[in-house]
Enzyme design. Structure first.
Site, short mmCIF file in Angstrom:
data_model
loop_
_atom_site.label_atom_id
_atom_site.label_comp_id
_atom_site.label_asym_id
_atom_site.label_seq_id
_atom_site.Cartn_x
_atom_site.Cartn_y
_atom_site.Cartn_z
N SER A 97 0.72 -1.31 0.27
CA SER A 97 -0.05 0.05 0.06
C SER A 97 0.72 1.29 -0.12
CB SER A 97 -1.08 0.06 1.07
OG SER A 97 -0.12 -0.26 2.39
N HIS A 116 -5.20 -2.94 -2.97
CA HIS A 116 -4.99 -2.16 -3.92
C HIS A 116 -4.71 -2.99 -5.36
CE1 HIS A 116 -4.43 0.87 -1.12
NE2 HIS A 116 -3.70 0.15 -0.45
N LYS A 125 -11.92 1.15 -2.26
CA LYS A 125 -10.79 1.82 -3.14
C LYS A 125 -11.31 1.69 -4.34
CE LYS A 125 -7.48 1.07 0.66
NZ LYS A 125 -6.66 0.22 1.61
C1 LIG Z 1 -6.81 0.33 2.95
C2 LIG Z 1 -6.35 -1.17 3.37
C3 LIG Z 1 -6.99 -2.07 4.47
C4 LIG Z 1 -8.04 -1.69 5.02
O1 LIG Z 1 -9.49 -1.62 4.41
P1 LIG Z 1 -10.40 -0.47 4.80
O2 LIG Z 1 -11.60 -1.24 4.16
O3 LIG Z 1 -10.00 0.86 4.47
O4 LIG Z 1 -10.65 -0.84 6.34
C5 LIG Z 1 -6.47 -3.24 4.62
N1 LIG Z 1 -5.65 -3.71 3.79
C6 LIG Z 1 -4.56 -3.05 2.95
C7 LIG Z 1 -3.32 -3.20 2.33
C8 LIG Z 1 -4.82 -1.67 2.55
O5 LIG Z 1 -4.43 -0.75 1.88
#
Ligand SMILES: *Cc1c(COP(=O)(O)O)cnc(C)c1O
Length: 390
Positions: free
Chosen positions: A177, A205, A236
């Site tokens: 990330s 991602h 995302k």
């Molecule tokens: C954003 C993210 C999460 C958390 O997901 P949310 O739905 O925002 O709680 C978990 N793992 C990774 C790698 C992320 O980038």
């Protein structure tokens, strides 16, 4: 000195690590109004622009009108609505898995799934740069945590040789990330087989973006059937909210019975489920293809532009592009100066990244134009020179 709230805040501030929120009015578009200034948004995870897509909004509004605003209870009480299971079937088909289970967020998924799979006496092998929600899930589980150097398959092999004991779980971000590189999933599959371990991949991602149909990193690398738990999020690229685990029917049953974040929390509301359903459909269409191609081209254009201006950009090919600066203080100065230049890019500091690796993390969207991005590169370069970073 007494440890007061004020002291604690002062301590955080003095280390250049104090965080605060920046307010966006309006939608998560390529240009936004942030704290009253019109700026280019270069740190949103709305990669494909689906958070602003009329199809998702329409589905969401229709669901509110038909089903109301809340699910009213947790899944195992009366909070499983037809929409929950419809979305789970759609995800399983999208991910080509036997089954899928929804979670209320990616954070809730990781902190629920990991303790459902491993506990005391078991071992989790975790990439050093994994997301904080993975670390928290491992801590909650009580299993032994063995971290391996980032994407280092041979170090992981020797660590497994030495420490594999009880039930073993290998876990990795698929697209890191804060770094934007992709985990060597095929190699991890080999190790999982050699040691009889479970393999879990967090595709927050990659889902919607990687692979010919947007199925994510496993589709890109052709290893979907060999990953026991493919976790991904709707918040995302998919422009909605919540998360899923694509798993076998058996593992789904186990998670329903064991994952505490699934059991003890009100389930996702109809508006969110309907938006996620619309997104899962949309990313598999030709429009999805077009958005993915645009995002990929934007990533390449931006990376090449920064590299040509003298920045050292870590290897990678995704929509996440970091400039690693090191110092937390300079990183935040860089971010603040960019904001004055009309560019919103968040500085990322410990504990989100390891100490000494503070960075600007740029994220591209399919909705950025080449003109926007060329202008951004020019301004980033200007500020980089002023601060002596390039
Ligand atoms: C954003 C993210 C999460 C958390 O997901 P949310 O739905 O925002 O709680 C978990 N793992 C990774 C790698 C992320 O980038």
């Amino acid at each position: 000195m007494q440890r007061t709230v004020q002291n604690e805040l002062e301590d955080i501030r003095s280390r250049g690590l104090l965080r605060s929120t920046r307010v966006i009015s309006g939608r998560q578009e390529a240009r936004v109004s942030c704290n009253g200034h019109d700026v280019m948004l270069l740190c949103s995870n709305n990669y494909l622009g689906l958070a602003d897509h009329p199809a998702l909004a329409a589905a969401s509004i229709a669901a509110v009108q038909q089903y109301g605003t809340s699910s009213g209870a947790s899944r195992l009480v009366s909070g499983t609505m037809a929409l929950h299971e419809e979305l789970e079937r759609a995800v399983a088909s999208f991910k080509k898995s036997e089954a899928a289970l929804l979670f209320n967020s990616g954070y809730a998924a990781n902190t629920g799934i990991i303790p459902a799979l491993v506990g005391r006496g078991d071992v989790v092998f975790s990439d050093r740069l994994n997301h904080a929600s993975i670390i928290d899930g491992i801590l909650l589980s009580g299993a032994r945590l063995v971290r391996y150097p980032h994407n280092d398959f041979s170090s992981l092999a020797s660590l497994m040789e030495k420490h594999a004991k009880g039930r073993c779980l290998i876990i990795t971000d698929a697209v890191f990330s804060m770094d934007g590189d992709i985990a060597p999933l095929a190699e991890l599959v080999l190790l999982k087989r050699r040691y009889g371990a479970l393999l879990m991949v967090d595709d927050a991602h990659g889902c919607g973006i990687l692979g010919e149909h947007g199925g994510g990193s496993a589709e890109l690398l052709g290893v979907g059937n060999d990953i026991d738990i493919q976790m991904g999020t709707f918040g995302k690229a998919l422009g909605s909210f919540g998360a899923y685990a694509a798993v076998s029917a058996e593992l789904r049953d186990l998670l329903i019975n064991r994952a505490r974040s699934f059991i003890f929390s009100t389930s996702l509301p109809p508006s969110v489920l309907a938006a996620s359903l619309a997104a899962v459909e949309l990313v598999q269409t030709r429009e999805g293809d077009r958005l993915r191609k645009q995002l990929c081209a934007n990533g390449r254009f931006f990376r090449d532009g920064l590299a040509a201006s003298g920045f050292s950009i870590p290897p990678g090919s995704t929509q996440i592009v970091p400039i690693v600066i090191g110092s937390a203080v300079i990183t935040m100065q860089f971010s603040d100066r960019l904001m004055e230049e009309g560019i919103f890019a968040q500085g990322i500091r410990p504990p989100t990244v390891p100490p000494g690796t503070s960075r600007l993390r740029f994220t591209l969207m399919a909705t950025h134009t080449a003109t926007d991005l060329a202008k951004a590169v020019e301004r980033i370069c200007k500020v980089g020179k002023i601060l002596g970073v390039v």
